[in-house]
Design an enzyme around this catalytic site. Structure first.
Site, PDB file in Angstrom:
ATOM      1  N   ASN A  11       0.880  -1.173   0.000  1.00 28.99           N
ATOM      2  CA  ASN A  11       0.000   0.000   0.000  1.00 28.99           C
ATOM      3  C   ASN A  11       0.918   1.223   0.000  1.00 28.99           C
ATOM      4  OD1 ASN A  11      -1.742   2.070   0.565  1.00 28.99           O
ATOM      5  ND2 ASN A  11      -2.631   1.123   2.386  1.00 28.99           N
ATOM      6  N   ARG A  90      -2.650  -1.997  -3.352  1.00 28.26           N
ATOM      7  CA  ARG A  90      -3.807  -1.127  -3.180  1.00 28.26           C
ATOM      8  C   ARG A  90      -3.626   0.048  -4.134  1.00 28.26           C
ATOM      9  NH1 ARG A  90      -4.831   3.339   1.337  1.00 28.26           N
ATOM     10  NH2 ARG A  90      -6.955   3.879   0.713  1.00 28.26           N
ATOM     11  N   HIS A 179     -12.393   3.612   0.120  1.00 30.31           N
ATOM     12  CA  HIS A 179     -12.494   2.617   1.212  1.00 30.31           C
ATOM     13  C   HIS A 179     -13.305   1.389   0.792  1.00 30.31           C
ATOM     14  CE1 HIS A 179     -12.071   5.899   4.584  1.00 30.31           C
ATOM     15  NE2 HIS A 179     -10.895   5.338   4.328  1.00 30.31           N
ATOM     16  N   ARG A 240      -9.271  16.259   7.494  1.00 24.93           N
ATOM     17  CA  ARG A 240     -10.059  16.724   6.346  1.00 24.93           C
ATOM     18  C   ARG A 240     -11.414  17.254   6.803  1.00 24.93           C
ATOM     19  NH1 ARG A 240      -9.508  11.226   3.089  1.00 24.93           N
ATOM     20  NH2 ARG A 240      -7.558  10.770   4.135  1.00 24.93           N
ATOM     21  N   GLU A 389      -8.431  -4.843   5.268  1.00 32.55           N
ATOM     22  CA  GLU A 389      -8.306  -4.547   3.836  1.00 32.55           C
ATOM     23  C   GLU A 389      -7.214  -5.392   3.189  1.00 32.55           C
ATOM     24  OE1 GLU A 389      -8.305  -0.549   5.481  1.00 32.55           O
ATOM     25  OE2 GLU A 389      -8.995   0.125   3.505  1.00 32.55           O
TER      26      GLU A 389
END
Ligand code: ADP
Length: 405
Positions: A11, A90, A179, A240, A389
């Protein structure tokens, strides 16, 4: 993939990458770690295996490819290099091009490059990782698993912005969602928990980590999600802002002469929990600050966590209109899996939907403990399910490369 069931999952970020060597059959993590500050003098790689942890400074050879070389030699020293059947990457943005994972070849690389304009920082870093891994593991098939792919089943009414349609047709401006691997994984686990087939399961999954998003899943398919063209839309996150009136941006540009980079920095890096609390982007730190002797700090943390939880609850309530029935609400991600405080506020906002929480179960479902946290009177189960994940990526990579040399 040959009989080798181990998959190396990568990733890659712009200055870091996470990795995990996974047994794709069981999900067991054989080894994992992180390379960070790549491109800087203090770059390092940390490799963890069982109870052992080794951190190595990378010195002058501090690029992604150098860190991957260190990883390869460690795998060789441990005798773990011979069993790797595939590498799973990913990849953040697959645009409309990728509705599922893909075995990487030249065409796939060209296609990932083509959608990179939509997520330049993320996809560029992912491509660096892919190219470095191709050099380090020649002959081992590689697979791209996209954050956006699971959401490609969203209907037009969910993914279109209410803007001049040419901007969609010519520039690809629409909602994509992210996601995806996490929402898919926990929804599948929820179906197992409910003893239903995934194809008939409808849930709202709530991924609360540093990045946060909610997803409405109808009969096993994503039908809406809170992140948009970029991972900035939707919930308030660590740094964010999430949803904000675009008028604020125009105001800052016109009145205070912010340029695009300043706006980007402001909304992506200085907002969210960090910006509102002026204390931290980390939920744990804010929960600790609720007991701080300093009144101002206490109030700042309280307001931040209230705004955060209220927004999560609003999305959950809103997404009931995307579904014909609701089998469960599922919390996951670092905050969703561990913060009984946030879950309690969120569920208490959802009383009109008939959701009720059991305080004791809520306190128990932390630190990897999965389970239901609702009271028996709750109209719908509320579940906590740790995400994984890496396992989704490993399983996809193994499945797609079966028989590929
Ligand atoms: P990422 O999105 O980078 O994968 P994580 O899913 O690990 O991040 O989530 C990180 C967030 O989870 C941080 O805000 C952290 O404070 C929060 N978190 C982790 N453990 C706890 C805890 N015990 N209580 C509250 N928040 C927690």
């Amino acid at each position: 993939m040959s009989s080798n069931s181990h998959v190396l999952v990568l990733n890659c970020g712009s200055s870091s990458f996470k990795f995990a060597l996974i047994d794709s059959a069981t999900g067991h993590q054989i080894l994992h770690g992180l390379a960070e500050k790549l491109g800087h003098d203090d770059a390092s790689i940390t490799i963890k295996r069982e109870n052992e942890k080794n951190r190595l400074e990378l010195g002058k050879n501090n690029q992604h490819v150098d860190a991957i070389k260190v990883l390869v030699s460690t795998l060789q020293e441990l005798g773990l290099d011979t069993n790797i059947g595939a590498i799973g990457h990913r990849v953040v943005h697959g645009g409309e091009m990728f509705t599922k994972s893909a075995v990487i070849d030249d065409d796939v690389i060209t296609a990932i490059e083509a959608v990179s304009a939509l997520a330049p920082l993320h996809n560029h870093a992912n491509l660096i990782g892919i190219k470095a891994a191709q050099l380090a593991f020649p002959g081992i098939p590689q697979v791209a698993v996209f954050d956006t792919a699971f959401h490609q089943t969203m209907p037009e009414k969910a993914y279109m912005y209410a803007i001049d349609k040419d901007h969609y047709k010519e520039k690809g401006i629409r909602r994509y969602g992210f996601h995806g691997t996490s929402h898919f994984f926990v929804a599948q686990k929820a179906a197992e928990w409910l003893n239903k087939s995934f194809e008939t399961t409808s849930v709202i999954t709530v991924h609360l980590g540093n990045g946060c998003s909610v997803c409405a899943i109808s009969d096993g398919k994503s039908v809406d999600t809170s992140m948009g063209m970029t991972p900035l839309e939707g919930l308030m996150m660590g740094t964010r802002s999430g949803d904000i009136d675009p008028g604020v941006i125009m105001y800052l540009m016109k009145r205070y002469k912010y340029d695009a980079n300043q706006i980007d920095d402001f909304l992506n890096k200085q907002s969210g929990m960090l910006g509102l609390s002026q204390l931290s982007n980390d939920c744990r730190t804010l929960e600790d600050a609720l007991n701080d002797a300093d009144n101002e700090k206490r109030l700042a943390a309280q307001l931040t966590l209230e705004v955060y939880s209220y927004r999560v609850a609003k999305y959950i309530a809103g997404y009931t209109c995307a579904l014909t029935h609701l089998d469960a609400v599922v919390f996951t991600g670092g905050i969703g899996e561990n913060s009984n405080y946030i879950r309690d506020i969120v569920v208490k906002h959802l009383g009109l939907l008939g959701l009720t929480i059991d305080d004791c179960k809520n306190q128990q479902a932390r630190f990897g403990q999965a389970g239901a946290i609702n009271d028996p009177t709750s109209r719908t189960p509320v579940l906590v399910i740790p995400t994984n994940e890496e396992w989704v990526i490993a399983q996809d990579a193994a499945k797609l490369t079966k028989g590929v040399k």
